[in-house]
Write a protein that holds these residues in place. Structure first.
Motif, mmCIF file in Angstrom:
data_model
loop_
_atom_site.group_PDB
_atom_site.id
_atom_site.type_symbol
_atom_site.label_atom_id
_atom_site.label_comp_id
_atom_site.label_asym_id
_atom_site.label_seq_id
_atom_site.Cartn_x
_atom_site.Cartn_y
_atom_site.Cartn_z
ATOM 1 N N MET A 40 68.653 -19.321 -82.773
ATOM 2 C CA MET A 40 68.838 -19.713 -81.966
ATOM 3 C C MET A 40 69.476 -21.939 -82.057
ATOM 4 O O MET A 40 68.594 -22.706 -83.020
ATOM 5 N N ASN A 41 70.317 -21.187 -81.038
ATOM 6 C CA ASN A 41 71.129 -23.116 -81.062
ATOM 7 C C ASN A 41 70.389 -23.789 -79.801
ATOM 8 O O ASN A 41 69.760 -23.085 -79.539
ATOM 9 N N ASP A 42 70.610 -25.111 -79.450
ATOM 10 C CA ASP A 42 69.934 -25.622 -79.217
ATOM 11 C C ASP A 42 69.881 -26.143 -77.676
ATOM 12 O O ASP A 42 68.975 -25.486 -76.892
ATOM 13 N N LEU A 43 70.670 -25.193 -77.048
ATOM 14 C CA LEU A 43 70.815 -24.694 -76.019
ATOM 15 C C LEU A 43 69.957 -24.134 -75.453
ATOM 16 O O LEU A 43 69.147 -23.515 -74.254
ATOM 17 N N ASP A 44 70.090 -22.700 -76.255
ATOM 18 C CA ASP A 44 69.151 -21.213 -76.209
ATOM 19 C C ASP A 44 67.897 -22.454 -76.664
ATOM 20 O O ASP A 44 66.395 -21.500 -75.087
ATOM 21 N N LYS A 45 66.904 -23.055 -77.286
ATOM 22 C CA LYS A 45 66.161 -23.537 -76.847
ATOM 23 C C LYS A 45 66.043 -24.947 -75.792
ATOM 24 O O LYS A 45 64.124 -24.086 -75.788
ATOM 25 N N LEU A 46 66.505 -25.493 -75.336
ATOM 26 C CA LEU A 46 66.183 -26.091 -73.800
ATOM 27 C C LEU A 46 65.806 -25.105 -72.987
ATOM 28 O O LEU A 46 65.052 -25.749 -72.022
ATOM 29 N N CYS A 47 67.042 -24.029 -72.326
ATOM 30 C CA CYS A 47 66.714 -23.049 -72.232
ATOM 31 C C CYS A 47 64.865 -21.873 -72.246
ATOM 32 O O CYS A 47 64.814 -22.518 -70.526
ATOM 33 N N GLU A 48 64.976 -21.950 -72.762
ATOM 34 C CA GLU A 48 63.603 -21.699 -73.364
ATOM 35 C C GLU A 48 62.438 -22.659 -73.007
ATOM 36 O O GLU A 48 61.184 -22.011 -71.961
ATOM 37 N N ARG A 49 62.161 -23.825 -73.456
ATOM 38 C CA ARG A 49 61.669 -24.722 -72.733
ATOM 39 C C ARG A 49 61.579 -24.458 -71.395
ATOM 40 O O ARG A 49 60.409 -25.284 -70.986
ATOM 41 N N ALA A 50 62.652 -24.893 -70.955
ATOM 42 C CA ALA A 50 62.976 -24.989 -69.651
ATOM 43 C C ALA A 50 62.292 -23.775 -68.878
ATOM 44 O O ALA A 50 61.410 -23.834 -67.798
ATOM 45 N N ASP A 51 62.228 -22.820 -68.889
ATOM 46 C CA ASP A 51 61.451 -21.711 -68.385
ATOM 47 C C ASP A 51 60.158 -21.361 -69.126
ATOM 48 O O ASP A 51 59.055 -21.491 -67.714
ATOM 49 N N ARG A 52 59.737 -21.821 -69.557
ATOM 50 C CA ARG A 52 58.067 -22.265 -70.165
ATOM 51 C C ARG A 52 57.273 -23.411 -69.120
ATOM 52 O O ARG A 52 56.685 -22.716 -68.475
ATOM 53 N N LEU A 53 58.214 -24.351 -68.650
ATOM 54 C CA LEU A 53 57.820 -25.715 -68.285
ATOM 55 C C LEU A 53 57.621 -24.832 -66.156
ATOM 56 O O LEU A 53 56.822 -24.873 -65.511
ATOM 57 N N LEU A 54 59.516 -24.405 -66.007
ATOM 58 C CA LEU A 54 58.667 -23.530 -64.828
ATOM 59 C C LEU A 54 57.891 -23.091 -65.301
ATOM 60 O O LEU A 54 57.301 -22.947 -63.601
ATOM 61 N N ASP A 55 57.476 -22.157 -65.962
ATOM 62 C CA ASP A 55 56.254 -21.040 -65.575
ATOM 63 C C ASP A 55 54.869 -21.790 -65.281
ATOM 64 O O ASP A 55 53.946 -21.512 -64.608
ATOM 65 N N HIS A 56 54.818 -22.812 -65.591
ATOM 66 C CA HIS A 56 54.043 -23.690 -66.145
ATOM 67 C C HIS A 56 53.296 -24.793 -64.606
ATOM 68 O O HIS A 56 52.617 -24.678 -63.839
ATOM 69 N N LEU A 57 54.619 -24.610 -63.841
ATOM 70 C CA LEU A 57 54.757 -25.364 -62.601
ATOM 71 C C LEU A 57 54.347 -24.870 -61.415
ATOM 72 O O LEU A 57 53.856 -24.939 -60.525
ATOM 73 N N GLU A 58 54.487 -23.331 -61.516
ATOM 74 C CA GLU A 58 54.449 -22.203 -60.827
ATOM 75 C C GLU A 58 52.517 -21.882 -60.487
ATOM 76 O O GLU A 58 52.549 -21.805 -59.032
ATOM 77 N N LYS A 59 52.137 -22.394 -61.511
ATOM 78 C CA LYS A 59 50.716 -22.049 -61.430
ATOM 79 C C LYS A 59 49.955 -23.512 -60.519
ATOM 80 O O LYS A 59 49.028 -22.839 -60.129
ATOM 81 N N PHE A 60 50.501 -24.397 -60.490
ATOM 82 C CA PHE A 60 50.765 -25.602 -59.288
ATOM 83 C C PHE A 60 51.030 -25.299 -58.173
ATOM 84 O O PHE A 60 51.025 -26.340 -57.023
#
Length: 291
Positions: free
Chosen positions: A1-21
């Motif tokens: 997994m390259n750096d871009l894929d890791k960044l996208c994955e982290r962004a998805d997790r962050l968005l999932d977390h924010l949706e709860k609020f």
């Protein structure tokens, strides 16, 4: 997994977390079955909420205000039929049926497409947003503002003036505003406001402060005043509500108690009459259960 894929994955997790609020999306109001609604706010968003059990009062239940009923009924009928109609300001004594009259007219004309949206004073700044949500709907809407009273610098005061002026951004022919207030001009009036009044010849020129205070109420096309009931009118309303609660005759004792009830509350109003009839009916029912 390259750096871009890791960044996208982290962004998805962050968005999932924010949706709860985030507040849940509000459903569309039930336009087909509900006739009454209220404007609500959640965070920075506003939405129209259906009222499940609106007040089902009938026009015949409102006694002692026949002239007021006729004037507002005529205006409402014109509006429902698609003809020109005025915004209405109902002012005067408390408990005389101002709000109940508007609710009764909703019940009368709901079958013809009339709907009501209640807007609290601190939400008047959202009037433009409310109109935007309903201006293309086929129903006819009363925006109902109950018991209004302002200080002249309140945001809702200015927002209401803009809508009543019919500015190009807010005008809609399927919306009228019906407001009630215990004050004729909806703002406090002070003696100091009169000190700048000028007399030129035989003409009286009110001060700028007074002109500003009446500038809101005069934007309503129809003013309807309500007055305190006299003793006979009050007792007639008591008789109506006693019959409503199953008491067909008002005895001499009930008459005396009804008058005493009004004296204790400092008001002979329809609301006080209803409260007395409700109390007497409850006492008689309770006594019957224990006999």
């Amino acid at each position: 997994m390259n750096d871009l894929d890791k960044l996208c994955e982290r962004a998805d997790r962050l968005l999932d977390h924010l949706e709860k609020f985030l507040p849940p999306a509000q459903p569309e109001p039930d336009w087909q079955t509900a006739i009454a609604f209220r404007w609500r706010r959640q965070g920075n968003a506003g939405y129209i909420q259906s009222i499940t059990h609106p007040h089902r009062i009938a026009l015949d239940a409102l006694c002692g205000i026949d002239d007021q009923k006729q004037r507002i009924d005529q205006n409402t009928q014109q509006f429902v039929q698609g003809f020109s109609a005025n915004n209405v300001l109902l002012t005067g004594a408390r408990g005389t049926g101002k709000s109940s009259l508007i609710k009764a007219l909703l019940n009368k004309y709901a079958g013809d497409g009339l709907r009501l949206i209640e807007v609290e004073k601190h939400h008047l700044v959202d009037l433009h947003d409310i109109v935007e949500k309903i201006y293309q709907r086929p129903e006819r809407f009363i925006l109902f503002c109950d018991d209004l009273s302002f200080e002249t610098d309140e945001p809702g005061y200015k927002a209401l003036k803009v809508v009543l002026d019919g500015s190009i951004a807010t005008v809609s022919d399927n919306v009228v505003i019906y407001a009630t207030s215990n004050r004729r001009h909806m703002v406090p009036e002070f003696m100091r406001d009169n000190l700048d009044t000028r007399h030129i010849g035989e003409e009286v020129h009110p001060s700028e402060a007074i002109e500003e205070k009446i500038s809101l109420s005069e934007r309503f096309g129809l003013w309807v005043s309500f007055y305190p009931f006299d003793q006979d009118q009050y007792l007639e309303i008591v008789r109506y509500w006693l019959a409503y609660f199953g008491i067909q005759e008002m005895t001499a004792l009930a008459r005396t108690e009804a008058l005493q009830w009004a004296i204790e509350r400092g008001s002979r109003s329809g609301r006080v009459a209803w409260q007395f009839a409700r109390d007497l009916a409850g006492r008689q029912q309770s006594a019957g259960d224990h006999s």
